[in-house]
Design an enzyme around this catalytic site. Sequence first.
Site, PDB file in Angstrom:
ATOM      1  CB  SER A  56      -0.951  -0.068   1.078  1.00  0.00           C
ATOM      2  OG  SER A  56      -0.195   0.290   2.418  1.00  0.00           O
ATOM      3  CB  THR A  58      -0.780   3.974   4.300  1.00  0.00           C
ATOM      4  OG1 THR A  58      -1.723   4.812   3.675  1.00  0.00           O
ATOM      5  CG2 THR A  58      -0.416   4.412   5.574  1.00  0.00           C
ATOM      6  CD  GLU A  77       4.101  -1.165  -8.124  1.00  0.00           C
ATOM      7  OE1 GLU A  77       3.123  -1.101  -7.957  1.00  0.00           O
ATOM      8  OE2 GLU A  77       4.837  -0.590  -8.759  1.00  0.00           O
ATOM      9  CB  CYS A 111       1.412  -7.113  -4.318  1.00  0.00           C
ATOM     10  SG  CYS A 111       1.324  -7.015  -2.481  1.00  0.00           S
TER      11      CYS A 111
END
Length: 183
Positions: A56, A58, A77, A111
């Site tokens: 993510s 964040t 990434e 992911c």
Amino acid sequence: LKPASEAAVTAAKVVECLAEAGFPAGVLNFVPGSGSVIGQGLADHPDVGGITFTGSDTVGKQVGQSALARGAKYQLEMGGKNPVIVGKDADLELAAEATVSGGLKSTGQKCTATSRVIVEGEVYEEFKNILLSKVKEITVGDGMEQGTWMGPCSSEGQLDNVLSYIEKGKAEGAELIHGGNRL
């Protein structure tokens, strides 16, 4: 290697295979656990000279800031959309198979899962129809049963995440043309 908690068993099996194949001890270290504890510890540790992070925005920002603060190398990434690009000269059957596999294998819980498809206008309708027919062929069920192509989400939280993306897409104007409901 610090995998997502939901993928720790799979990652452990990969590490086992590498060890059996003769991978030298210490070249790859498997460190499972909570991202906020283990992941942050790795990002902050002075003996970790480089970090590659996929996840993510964040968390990626936190990892990058930790690495930057101590001068470590890092690559991030974050929130990637992993597109498939389909041109008018593409083999549409092959492109549809790759899109389904890239986006939906592992129930899309990776992911690197394909999360968008960019299709040249001239072949859009044909590609969409081929893709939809392939999606309709997917057998959803118990991942341990033969013949099941797609098993369940790894956790209730992951299921809620998937369902929230479906709702977000509809709210943004996407047309749901197949599935989209909890089984």
